[in-house]
Design a protein around this motif. Structure first.
Motif, PDB file in Angstrom:
ATOM      1  N   ARG A  21       0.835  -1.205   0.000  1.00  0.00           N
ATOM      2  CA  ARG A  21       0.000   0.000   0.000  1.00  0.00           C
ATOM      3  C   ARG A  21       0.870   1.256   0.000  1.00  0.00           C
ATOM      4  O   ARG A  21       0.606   2.213  -0.735  1.00  0.00           O
ATOM      5  N   ASN A  60      -5.965  -7.413  -3.531  1.00  0.00           N
ATOM      6  CA  ASN A  60      -4.805  -6.656  -3.080  1.00  0.00           C
ATOM      7  C   ASN A  60      -3.628  -6.826  -4.035  1.00  0.00           C
ATOM      8  O   ASN A  60      -2.541  -6.290  -3.772  1.00  0.00           O
ATOM      9  N   LEU A  79      -6.800  -3.055  -1.426  1.00  0.00           N
ATOM     10  CA  LEU A  79      -6.063  -1.992  -2.130  1.00  0.00           C
ATOM     11  C   LEU A  79      -6.824  -1.457  -3.334  1.00  0.00           C
ATOM     12  O   LEU A  79      -6.645  -0.296  -3.718  1.00  0.00           O
ATOM     13  N   HIS A 119      -8.742   1.731  -2.622  1.00  0.00           N
ATOM     14  CA  HIS A 119      -8.025   3.006  -2.650  1.00  0.00           C
ATOM     15  C   HIS A 119      -7.818   3.499  -4.080  1.00  0.00           C
ATOM     16  O   HIS A 119      -7.798   4.709  -4.319  1.00  0.00           O
TER      17      HIS A 119
END
Length: 545
Positions: free
Chosen positions: A125, A229, A256, A259
């Motif tokens: 991340r 992710n 992820l 985001h």
């Protein structure tokens, strides 16, 4: 031959029922492992169940074990478990006969640090965030009313049914489903290919290009959602030219892709609600706007009608508007006859004055005056012509006198003498200029000859050239094993290879001195001779300018 059941020998192995063997295993495990302390990573934790118990797993890099915390023990814990944390749990091992699984009943739990997956997730991340893939300024707004929505999810799960039903209830639009695996090792690659595939659809192709993409999946543990992710999924979501909604897991689940997406939905149903508005609400809003528009138009027409009526009341009647023009017309018609008579008398008087000036006696007097003026101008012109002829005759006589042969010969002789003088001066100037140019050229040639590199080579110097023929002026330009060429005087050349090591017996200082001085040195000139030569060179070079 097969034996009959009656003839088969009887086995002396004891027979157990499933319940008996499960109970025996349960007692063996509980007696062998009374209290144990386990270190592992919390996985699949979703908080306490509605009953108050908490169910999750403890895992490491090679194994996992189910865990349970009963309600009474959970309320007494000072530290509550969290997804992805590495903990040290104290409890009893037992089995669950209903599913033939063993588990640990945790009585106490302590934090031991972040787990491997969470550490990897945080590192990934931070890396992607540093690249700007999660920046808020690059996120695009969702279309208000998309015509086509692309859904990336499993075609057999409940997620696609929930999205379809929710969109059908709110605002029915066309759905395109790209089937993918939402769990497993290949799920990340398939989701990334689906996002890129939707973006490659042409605007006017056989299959409509989606105006919005929804990536959806139901809830699950960190391992179940790990495919979302994956770095390739995050980069595909960030690079998507079509706005994208991430609806992975439940509201407490974060991946992820959430985001990198343009919008994150807590659930797949929430994503459907974000994607399209409520059609009934839009119709009601449009109807309300239409009613307001109709009312506004009616009110405006009423206002304009009242304004026109008020303006009409304020205007005078036609008789009042025409009263003043009528009066002016009557007064003008009354005075028109008198004005015509006055104008006629004035015109008659002006005509009489002109007729008086045109009488025959007046015309005879004017004619006599014009004849006198004409005779005066005639005499003045005759005198002027006579004077002009006399001046031209005098000038002609002067020119004729100048054209006499003896005068022409005298002027020609003077011009011949002057031309001879100029010729002699020109010859002298040409000789002087040629001598100066010849001296300047000789001086320039001496300078150019002194600067000729071939002259330097004749004094013992050489030129080192690289493979491309360019001169090499520093030793750092010769690498070990590099082929080069040495040019001597009279354009003689020899090939050589650099060894990269100094020649034995020649120190760097000596080599530098040898390079700086020629092989054959000339005897030094006396100081006076050198000064004279320098002065001569300066004088010769000065002639160049």
């Amino acid at each position: 031959m097969s034996r009959s059941p009656e003839s088969a020998p009887m086995s002396n192995v004891a027979e157990y029922s499933v319940s008996e063997i499960s109970g025996a295993l349960k007692r063996t495990v509980e007696e062998r492992f009374g209290h144990v302390r386990l270190r592992g990573e919390v996985s699949g934790y979703r908080g306490p169940h509605s009953s108050g118990h908490a169910y999750f797993s403890l895992k490491d890099d090679r194994a996992r074990i189910d865990a349970v915390i009963w309600r009474t023990a959970f309320s007494k814990l000072a530290f509550k478990p969290e997804e992805g944390l590495e903990v040290v749990a104290t409890g009893k091992l037992t089995t669950y006969p209903g599913s033939s699984k063993y588990q640990i009943v945790i009585e106490q739990i302590e934090p031991a640090g972040a787990g491997a997956l969470m550490a990897l997730l945080n590192e990934r991340r931070r890396k992607l965030e540093a690249e700007g893939l999660f920046a808020a300024e690059r996120k695009r707004p969702l279309p208000f009313m998309p015509r086509v929505i692309g859904v990336v999810t499993s075609p057999t799960g409940a997620v696609i049914r929930d999205i379809h039903h929710r969109i059908a209830d709110r605002f029915p639009v066309h759905l395109l489903v790209w089937p993918v695996r939402v769990q497993g090792e290949t799920s990340g690659e398939e989701v990334a290919r689906a996002i890129d595939g939707f973006n490659t659809f042409p605007e006017s192709g056989a299959i409509a290009r989606p105006d919005l993409i929804i990536v959806a999946r139901g809830g699950g543990s960190l391992e179940d959602l790990w495919g979302f992710n994956d770095e390739v999924v995050v980069r595909a979501a960030a690079a998507s030219a079509i706005p994208l909604i991430s609806a992975v897991g439940h509201e407490t689940d974060w991946t992820l892709i959430d985001h990198a997406a343009d919008m994150r939905a807590p659930t797949p149903t929430g994503a459907a609600e974000m994607a399209v508005p409520v059609r009934a609400d839009l119709l009601a809003a449009v109807a309300a706007l239409a009613a307001r528009h109709s009312g506004a138009v009616s009110r405006r027409l009423d206002q304009e009608r009242r304004a026109v009526a008020a303006t009409a009341r304020a205007l005078p009647s036609p008789d009042m508007l025409l009263a003043l023009p009528r009066r002016r017309l009557d007064e003008a018609s009354t005075s028109l006859g008198q004005c015509l008579r006055v104008n006629l008398s004035e015109k008659r008087r002006a005509y009489g004055e002109v007729a008086t000036r045109l009488a025959p006696s007046s015309l005879e007097t004017l004619l006599r005056e014009k004849r006198a003026d004409l005779r005066h101008h005639q005499s003045h012109a005759a005198h002027a012509v006579t004077g002009l002829v006399q001046r031209k005759r005098q000038r002609f006589e002067r020119i004729a006198a100048d054209l006499q042969p003896h005068r022409i010969n005298a002027r020609a002789e003077a011009a011949r003498l002057r031309l001879g003088t100029l010729g002699e001066r020109l010859t002298a100037a040409q000789a002087l200029a040629a001598t100066g140019r010849r001296q300047a050229l000789a001086s320039a040639w001496r300078v150019a000859d002194s600067l000729n590199p071939m002259r330097v080579l004749e004094r013992g110097y050489t030129i080192v050239r690289g493979p491309d023929g360019e001169p090499i002026v520093r030793a750092s330009g010769l690498e070990p094993g590099m082929a080069f060429e040495v040019q001597f005087a009279h354009d003689q050349r020899r090939g050589a290879v650099a060894t990269g090591e100094p020649v034995a017996g020649i120190t760097p200082a000596a080599a530098g001195d040898a390079a700086a001085e020629p092989a054959e040195t000339e005897p030094p000139k006396p100081r006076a001779k050198r000064r004279a030569a320098a002065k001569a060179t300066e004088e010769d070079q000065g002639t160049l300018f």
